[in-house]
Design a protein around this motif. Structure first.
Motif, PDB file in Angstrom:
ATOM      1  N   ASN A  55      13.654  -4.609  -3.473  1.00 32.97           N
ATOM      2  CA  ASN A  55      13.268  -3.206  -3.411  1.00 32.97           C
ATOM      3  C   ASN A  55      13.499  -2.550  -4.773  1.00 32.97           C
ATOM      4  O   ASN A  55      13.754  -3.240  -5.761  1.00 32.97           O
ATOM      5  N   LEU A  56      13.438  -1.250  -4.813  1.00 31.40           N
ATOM      6  CA  LEU A  56      13.602  -0.485  -6.045  1.00 31.40           C
ATOM      7  C   LEU A  56      14.974  -0.722  -6.679  1.00 31.40           C
ATOM      8  O   LEU A  56      15.121  -0.685  -7.889  1.00 31.40           O
ATOM      9  N   LEU A  57      15.978  -0.985  -5.870  1.00 37.84           N
ATOM     10  CA  LEU A  57      17.347  -1.093  -6.356  1.00 37.84           C
ATOM     11  C   LEU A  57      17.593  -2.324  -7.216  1.00 37.84           C
ATOM     12  O   LEU A  57      18.484  -2.304  -8.075  1.00 37.84           O
ATOM     13  N   ASP A  58      16.822  -3.390  -7.030  1.00 37.06           N
ATOM     14  CA  ASP A  58      17.048  -4.601  -7.819  1.00 37.06           C
ATOM     15  C   ASP A  58      15.849  -5.002  -8.671  1.00 37.06           C
ATOM     16  O   ASP A  58      15.868  -6.039  -9.323  1.00 37.06           O
ATOM     17  N   ALA A  59      14.821  -4.191  -8.700  1.00 37.28           N
ATOM     18  CA  ALA A  59      13.619  -4.512  -9.471  1.00 37.28           C
ATOM     19  C   ALA A  59      13.865  -4.346 -10.969  1.00 37.28           C
ATOM     20  O   ALA A  59      14.641  -3.486 -11.398  1.00 37.28           O
ATOM     21  N   ALA A  60      13.197  -5.167 -11.749  1.00 36.68           N
ATOM     22  CA  ALA A  60      13.243  -5.025 -13.204  1.00 36.68           C
ATOM     23  C   ALA A  60      12.549  -3.715 -13.589  1.00 36.68           C
ATOM     24  O   ALA A  60      11.492  -3.388 -13.031  1.00 36.68           O
ATOM     25  N   VAL A  87      -1.931  13.085   0.676  1.00 39.35           N
ATOM     26  CA  VAL A  87      -1.474  11.695   0.700  1.00 39.35           C
ATOM     27  C   VAL A  87       0.049  11.682   0.727  1.00 39.35           C
ATOM     28  O   VAL A  87       0.692  12.368  -0.065  1.00 39.35           O
ATOM     29  N   THR A  88       0.611  10.894   1.641  1.00 36.47           N
ATOM     30  CA  THR A  88       2.053  10.653   1.646  1.00 36.47           C
ATOM     31  C   THR A  88       2.303   9.336   0.934  1.00 36.47           C
ATOM     32  O   THR A  88       1.647   8.331   1.219  1.00 36.47           O
ATOM     33  N   VAL A  89       3.254   9.356  -0.004  1.00 37.49           N
ATOM     34  CA  VAL A  89       3.675   8.158  -0.719  1.00 37.49           C
ATOM     35  C   VAL A  89       5.143   7.943  -0.378  1.00 37.49           C
ATOM     36  O   VAL A  89       5.965   8.824  -0.592  1.00 37.49           O
ATOM     37  N   MET A  90       5.445   6.768   0.202  1.00 34.89           N
ATOM     38  CA  MET A  90       6.818   6.462   0.615  1.00 34.89           C
ATOM     39  C   MET A  90       7.257   5.120   0.054  1.00 34.89           C
ATOM     40  O   MET A  90       6.458   4.190  -0.047  1.00 34.89           O
ATOM     41  N   GLN A  91       8.550   5.052  -0.255  1.00 38.88           N
ATOM     42  CA  GLN A  91       9.139   3.800  -0.720  1.00 38.88           C
ATOM     43  C   GLN A  91      10.544   3.735  -0.127  1.00 38.88           C
ATOM     44  O   GLN A  91      11.344   4.646  -0.320  1.00 38.88           O
ATOM     45  N   LEU A 104       9.709  -5.293  -2.719  1.00 37.53           N
ATOM     46  CA  LEU A 104       9.389  -3.936  -3.148  1.00 37.53           C
ATOM     47  C   LEU A 104       7.942  -3.596  -2.796  1.00 37.53           C
ATOM     48  O   LEU A 104       7.034  -4.391  -3.079  1.00 37.53           O
ATOM     49  N   HIS A 105       7.741  -2.446  -2.165  1.00 37.28           N
ATOM     50  CA  HIS A 105       6.383  -1.999  -1.841  1.00 37.28           C
ATOM     51  C   HIS A 105       6.382  -0.489  -1.660  1.00 37.28           C
ATOM     52  O   HIS A 105       7.411   0.129  -1.370  1.00 37.28           O
ATOM     53  N   VAL A 106       5.202   0.086  -1.852  1.00 33.93           N
ATOM     54  CA  VAL A 106       5.010   1.529  -1.730  1.00 33.93           C
ATOM     55  C   VAL A 106       3.908   1.764  -0.705  1.00 33.93           C
ATOM     56  O   VAL A 106       2.841   1.155  -0.767  1.00 33.93           O
ATOM     57  N   HIS A 107       4.195   2.665   0.235  1.00 39.78           N
ATOM     58  CA  HIS A 107       3.218   3.056   1.257  1.00 39.78           C
ATOM     59  C   HIS A 107       2.381   4.212   0.723  1.00 39.78           C
ATOM     60  O   HIS A 107       2.935   5.188   0.208  1.00 39.78           O
ATOM     61  N   VAL A 108       1.068   4.116   0.859  1.00 36.72           N
ATOM     62  CA  VAL A 108       0.145   5.193   0.509  1.00 36.72           C
ATOM     63  C   VAL A 108      -0.620   5.511   1.791  1.00 36.72           C
ATOM     64  O   VAL A 108      -1.394   4.683   2.278  1.00 36.72           O
ATOM     65  N   ILE A 109      -0.373   6.704   2.336  1.00 33.45           N
ATOM     66  CA  ILE A 109      -0.930   7.045   3.641  1.00 33.45           C
ATOM     67  C   ILE A 109      -1.728   8.343   3.542  1.00 33.45           C
ATOM     68  O   ILE A 109      -1.166   9.391   3.235  1.00 33.45           O
ATOM     69  N   PRO A 110      -3.043   8.281   3.787  1.00 32.42           N
ATOM     70  CA  PRO A 110      -3.821   9.513   3.786  1.00 32.42           C
ATOM     71  C   PRO A 110      -3.348  10.425   4.913  1.00 32.42           C
ATOM     72  O   PRO A 110      -2.997   9.951   5.993  1.00 32.42           O
ATOM     73  N   ARG A 111      -3.347  11.737   4.633  1.00 33.50           N
ATOM     74  CA  ARG A 111      -2.869  12.696   5.623  1.00 33.50           C
ATOM     75  C   ARG A 111      -3.939  13.737   5.897  1.00 33.50           C
ATOM     76  O   ARG A 111      -4.730  14.099   5.018  1.00 33.50           O
TER      77      ARG A 111
END
Length: 143
Positions: A55-60, A87-91, A104-111
């Motif tokens: 996830n974000l915590l251990d990514a380069a 658009v909602t962006v969640m991680q 690690l991934h990011v959600h992109v959700i149309p609202r």
């Protein structure tokens, strides 16, 4: 607090290696974007770096530039393709945040005004719906 090791057998790693099919909407040397098979709304897209990290915590740190420039590109295309109001962006990071896939991934959700997100229940979307939304997003990315 000890961080768990990256698991090369996680579902996103398998998707990146082509072992599990996905409805891809974008790919370059660093990032892949594909449809979430259990969407919280129509057009829910995941943006995933190819570099392995839980996830974000251990990514380069070098992962974030390509990842988030693609998140922006995909968010613009998703909004256009689905004619969304926003658009909602969640991680999410670690179990307490709701993270369930440890790549690690990011959600992109149309609202859409007045329509709440569906819960992440594990109900899979019909493949033809995913394919149709993926085609719309690919078309918007190309324009």
């Amino acid at each position: 607090m000890t961080e768990a090791a990256y698991d090369t057998g996680n579902i996103f790693a398998k998707i990146l290696r082509g072992e599990i099919p996905s409805h891809r909407v974008y790919e370059d040397e660093a990032v892949v974007a594909f449809m979430d098979v259990m969407p919280q709304g129509p057009g829910h897209t995941l943006v995933v770096p190819k570099a392995p990290s839980r996830n974000l915590l251990d990514a380069a740190p070098s992962t974030f530039g390509p990842l988030f420039s693609t998140v922006q590109k995909v968010a613009r295309a998703v909004r256009k393709a689905l004619n969304a109001d926003g658009v909602t962006v969640m991680q999410l990071n670690e179990p307490a945040s709701g993270q369930t896939v440890y790549h690690l991934h990011v959600h992109v959700i149309p609202r859409f005004d007045g329509i709440p997100l569906k819960p992440h229940t594990g109900t899979m979307e019909k493949p033809e719906v995913l394919a149709e939304n993926a085609e719309k997003i690919r078309a918007a990315l190309g324009s």
